[in-house]
Design a protein around this motif. Structure first.
Motif: not given
Length: 262
Positions: A174-179, A143-149
């Motif tokens: 999450l701390p490293d989430a995109p703006a 299962v891949l991340p929605l915003l991290g792949s």
């Protein structure tokens, strides 16, 4: 007095009831994947822990469940995975995509995979590994991340808001989430080109390039992705890899009654 029919029917009813209980426990393991404790599973299925444990032992013996020796947590076993893959294999997108993924892998000599939207998010359902000596391992069932792949970002762009909102909100926290502005820009770029490249986003030193697959009614059916080491795989929207990926996605989409953008 008990009739012969009643006597014969009782064992059958017991077997049916046992099968129903076993099925409920398997569903519970799937819903609590990848692993869960006995107490949480028992609470989830609404059964005494002793009863669940008894059934788990039978499921483990048959390969439908397994127990981690380190954590003692339970999860689905190999046989359950095979049954699930057989069911997934009936989906048109998997059947249609497989030969195109083979051709794409052979043309680029990079690992190519198909992901569909599962109950946990973007889920890898078929992989064609690169033929080079060193390959990148992308496992079926991952299962891949929605915003991290790159795969997840394509799903986020084309799926209805209602399907992605919960998972997206979780990852945005999450701390490293995109703006939010960056995410909107990415979605606009994906819609413009029909492709999305990433460089080291999910794994350092690994590049990926993804394209959506559409069925009749412009419904997103899946995402195909090429992934390779940054030293040899150039992931962009203009190169030969992008052209071949777009052609494969277009062929799959047309076969399914859809149309690839870009």
């Amino acid at each position: 007095m008990t009739s012969d029919n009643d006597s014969a029917g009782a064992p059958r009813r017991q077997k049916v009831q046992a099968a129903e209980v076993g099925t409920d426990i398997l569903k519970g393991l799937a819903e609590l994947a990848p692993a869960t404790s006995l107490s949480k599973l028992a609470e989830h299925v609404g059964m005494p822990a002793s009863k669940v444990h008894r059934y788990l032992q039978a499921l483990i013996a048959s390969g439908f469940a397994e127990q981690d020796a380190t954590t003692n947590h339970y999860g689905l076993g190999r046989e359950a995975l095979l049954v699930g893959l057989a069911a997934i294999g009936r989906l048109d997108v998997v059947k249609v995509s497989m030969p195109h993924l083979v051709e794409l892998r052979d043309a680029l000599n990079e690992t190519c995979f198909l992901a569909v939207w599962g109950n946990k998010g973007p889920t890898v359902v078929h992989v064609e590994q690169a033929l080079r000596a060193v390959t990148l391992v992308t496992q079926v069932g991952s299962v891949l991340p929605l915003l991290g792949s790159s795969t997840g970002l394509v799903f986020n762009t084309y799926l209805p808001e209602a399907e992605t909102a919960f998972l997206r909100d979780e990852e945005l926290a999450l701390p490293d989430a995109p703006a939010a502005a960056d995410l909107q820009a990415q979605m606009a770029q994906i819609r413009s080109t029909g492709l999305h490249p990433v460089h080291g986003l999910l794994m350092p030193g690994v590049n990926a390039l993804s394209a959506p697959l559409f069925a009749t009614g412009s419904k997103l059916a899946g995402v195909i992705t090429v992934v390779g080491a940054a030293s040899v795989f150039r992931a962009d929207t203009q190169g030969s890899a992008a052209e071949r990926l777009h052609q494969a996605a277009q062929a799959i989409s047309l076969r399914m009654g859809g149309q690839q953008p870009g």
